[in-house]
Design an enzyme around this catalytic site. Structure first.
Site, PDB file in Angstrom:
ATOM      1  N   LYS A 185      13.661   5.060  -1.684  1.00 17.66           N
ATOM      2  CA  LYS A 185      14.349   5.303  -2.967  1.00 17.66           C
ATOM      3  C   LYS A 185      14.689   6.772  -3.208  1.00 17.66           C
ATOM      4  O   LYS A 185      15.747   7.077  -3.744  1.00 17.66           O
ATOM      5  CB  LYS A 185      13.529   4.743  -4.136  1.00 17.66           C
ATOM      6  N   GLY A 221      10.319  -3.724  -5.558  1.00 16.70           N
ATOM      7  CA  GLY A 221       9.689  -4.544  -4.510  1.00 16.70           C
ATOM      8  C   GLY A 221      10.360  -5.886  -4.336  1.00 16.70           C
ATOM      9  O   GLY A 221      11.520  -5.972  -3.940  1.00 16.70           O
ATOM     10  N   GLY A 227      -2.572   0.071  -1.112  1.00 16.98           N
ATOM     11  CA  GLY A 227      -1.269   0.298  -0.472  1.00 16.98           C
ATOM     12  C   GLY A 227      -0.107   0.279  -1.441  1.00 16.98           C
ATOM     13  O   GLY A 227       1.039   0.113  -1.021  1.00 16.98           O
ATOM     14  N   GLU A 258       2.535   5.872  -3.298  1.00 12.06           N
ATOM     15  CA  GLU A 258       3.231   6.681  -2.299  1.00 12.06           C
ATOM     16  C   GLU A 258       2.211   7.594  -1.613  1.00 12.06           C
ATOM     17  O   GLU A 258       1.121   7.828  -2.156  1.00 12.06           O
ATOM     18  CB  GLU A 258       4.291   7.560  -2.987  1.00 12.06           C
ATOM     19  N   ASP A 293       9.091   8.283  -8.854  1.00  7.07           N
ATOM     20  CA  ASP A 293       9.420   7.037  -8.144  1.00  7.07           C
ATOM     21  C   ASP A 293      10.270   6.132  -9.042  1.00  7.07           C
ATOM     22  O   ASP A 293      11.304   5.599  -8.616  1.00  7.07           O
ATOM     23  CB  ASP A 293       8.104   6.349  -7.740  1.00  7.07           C
ATOM     24  N   LYS A 350      14.342   4.929  -8.629  1.00  8.36           N
ATOM     25  CA  LYS A 350      14.733   3.506  -8.727  1.00  8.36           C
ATOM     26  C   LYS A 350      15.760   3.321  -9.855  1.00  8.36           C
ATOM     27  O   LYS A 350      16.713   2.554  -9.712  1.00  8.36           O
ATOM     28  CB  LYS A 350      13.492   2.643  -8.969  1.00  8.36           C
ATOM     29  N   GLY A 375       3.340  -3.118  -2.514  1.00 14.31           N
ATOM     30  CA  GLY A 375       2.456  -3.804  -1.577  1.00 14.31           C
ATOM     31  C   GLY A 375       3.218  -4.236  -0.331  1.00 14.31           C
ATOM     32  O   GLY A 375       4.438  -4.409  -0.356  1.00 14.31           O
TER      33      GLY A 375
HETATM   34  N1  HSE Z   1       4.712   3.422  -4.882  1.00 11.03           N
HETATM   35  C1  HSE Z   1       5.639   2.401  -5.265  1.00 11.03           C
HETATM   36  C2  HSE Z   1       5.114   1.711  -6.515  1.00 11.03           C
HETATM   37  C3  HSE Z   1       5.820   1.431  -4.144  1.00 11.03           C
HETATM   38  O1  HSE Z   1       3.924   1.893  -6.827  1.00 11.03           O
HETATM   39  O2  HSE Z   1       5.860   1.010  -7.168  1.00 11.03           O
HETATM   40  C4  HSE Z   1       6.939   0.465  -4.347  1.00 11.03           C
HETATM   41  O3  HSE Z   1       8.164   1.110  -4.478  1.00 11.03           O
END
Ligand code: HSE
Length: 393
Positions: free
Chosen positions: A97, A126, A179, A182, A193, A197, A295
């Site tokens: 992104k 996601g 997981g 980032e 983030d 997006k 994830g």
């Molecule tokens: N680090 C991002 C989040 C991963 O927590 O949404 C998915 O884009």
């Protein structure tokens, strides 16, 4: 036509592994991973060594590889790979992104020139197919706003703090272990983030590209028990929310900041690593999309969806970018905020249009009132260094 897809994969981290597993268990697909380009030579891998290469040329120059899937962390390296792949006439699926938000206009021109396709539904929310829906279904000028929880890690942290009493650091560590976060989690908790997006979503919702640096963003890193107490007393939860909206006079505003959300809102019940997106239109009112936003497997399945879409030559057409009379971006728009601070000198940096409520104590104070996004944008880079917490209310 569902053509055979031979994938050259860049990156084999959390999402790359997720994609591999999703692909392995997906019987209907005509896609296989031919080669994987990685950086780290020391890391033990479960797959045969001949699957791997350290040379991008082994993918970019291989005529049998007809799709590049880019799932690396480093935005600058991802840019080089995606650009080079498109220039080599290969279509690309990407989840990066930050890189996409910075370079979309260039990639749109590049694809148009050589007939390749760049798909990136996995980059925003996601497993929720928000980009393709905005691109294909909401293809008119009735759209009024897109509002959402776009960062799974922040939402996971806020859920654990609010509902289970965990402290910020513990909740963040959990989000990292699972997981979701980032590799540099300040991207998640600082609202960057979600900002990237939102920039991507705005291209597909309104046909308008806005440089990430022009948009006000702030995150949840400074949240304290006092802020959660304030929210609880008002019967609200704090969520990190990204919004693009048409203003009454027709301009377009974007921002990312925490919000005090009341129980009557769809996003109130979006918890843990889930994302939720509310699409508002002039005649259909509100529609809500909900799903896992982070994830390995949720994101891997979104990447697979883009891969199979390339199998029938699907491309984003960016139709809304070609329309006349697109809304112009502005930060000249008001938001109603709660600002908690500990030093008067910090408060003085914020120029409120009007103040509705004030609270002082020896330890801290807060104000609520109207402020312009322009004003907030001016102090954006100072926020991380101040003991202040800002939330839309
Ligand atoms: N680090 C991002 C989040 C991963 O927590 O949404 C998915 O884009």
């Amino acid at each position: 036509m569902n053509q055979q897809i031979n994938i050259g994969l860049f990156g084999f981290g959390i999402v790359g592994n997720g994609l591999y597993e999703v692909l392995r268990q997906s019987p209907a697909t005509h896609a296989t991973i031919s080669r994987i380009c990685i950086k780290n030579r020391e890391k033990q891998r479960q797959l045969p060594p001949e699957m791997f290469t350290f040379d991008p040329g082994d993918i970019l120059d291989d005529p049998d590889i007809n799709l590049v899937v880019e799932l690396i962390d480093d935005a600058a390296a991802a840019y080089t790979i995606v650009k080079s792949a498109l220039e080599h006439g290969k279509s690309v699926v990407s989840g990066n992104k930050k890189m996409l938000a910075a370079h979309l206009p260039e990639f749109i021109t590049l694809q148009a020139g050589n007939g390749t396709g760049l798909l990136y539904d996995a980059s925003a929310c996601g497993s929720i197919p928000v980009i393709r829906n905005l691109e294909e279904y909401y293809d008119n000028d009735l759209l009024q706003s897109v509002t959402g929880i776009l960062n799974g890690s922040s939402n996971y942290i806020l859920t654990k703090m609010f509902s289970q009493g965990l402290d910020f650091a513990t909740a963040l560590t959990l989000a990292q272990e699972l997981g979701f976060a980032e590799s540099d989690p300040t991207f998640d908790v600082g609202g960057l983030d979600a900002l990237y997006k939102l920039v991507i979503i705005t291209v597909h919702a309104f046909g308008v590209y806005v440089q990430p640096g022009e948009v006000f963003n702030c995150g949840i890193a400074n949240i304290s028990e006092k802020d959660m107490q304030f929210a609880r007393e008002k019967g609200r939860k704090i969520k990190l929310v990204a919004q693009v909206r048409k203003n009454p006079e027709g301009s377009l505003s974007l921002y990312v900041m925490p919000r005090m959300v009341s129980p009557d809102k769809y996003i109130y019940n979006v918890e843990d690593e889930f994302n939720g997106v509310v699409i508002k239109g002039a005649f259909y009112d509100k529609q809500f999309m909900f799903g896992k936003g982070a994830g390995a497997y949720p994101t891997g399945s979104a990447v697979l969806s883009d891969i199979t879409a390339r199998g029938y030559d699907y491309r984003y057409e960016y139709k809304k970018m070609k329309l006349d009379g697109r809304p112009a971006f502005t930060n000249n728009a008001n938001v109603n905020v709660y600002l908690r601070y500990s030093k008067e000198s910090d408060l003085n940096l914020f120029c409120f249009e009007n103040i509705r409520e004030r609270y002082y104590s020896d330890e801290f104070g807060y104000v609520t009132g109207l402020i312009t996004l322009e004003n907030l944008h001016r102090v954006r880079d100072l926020l991380a260094g101040m003991d202040v917490f800002l939330a839309e209310i």
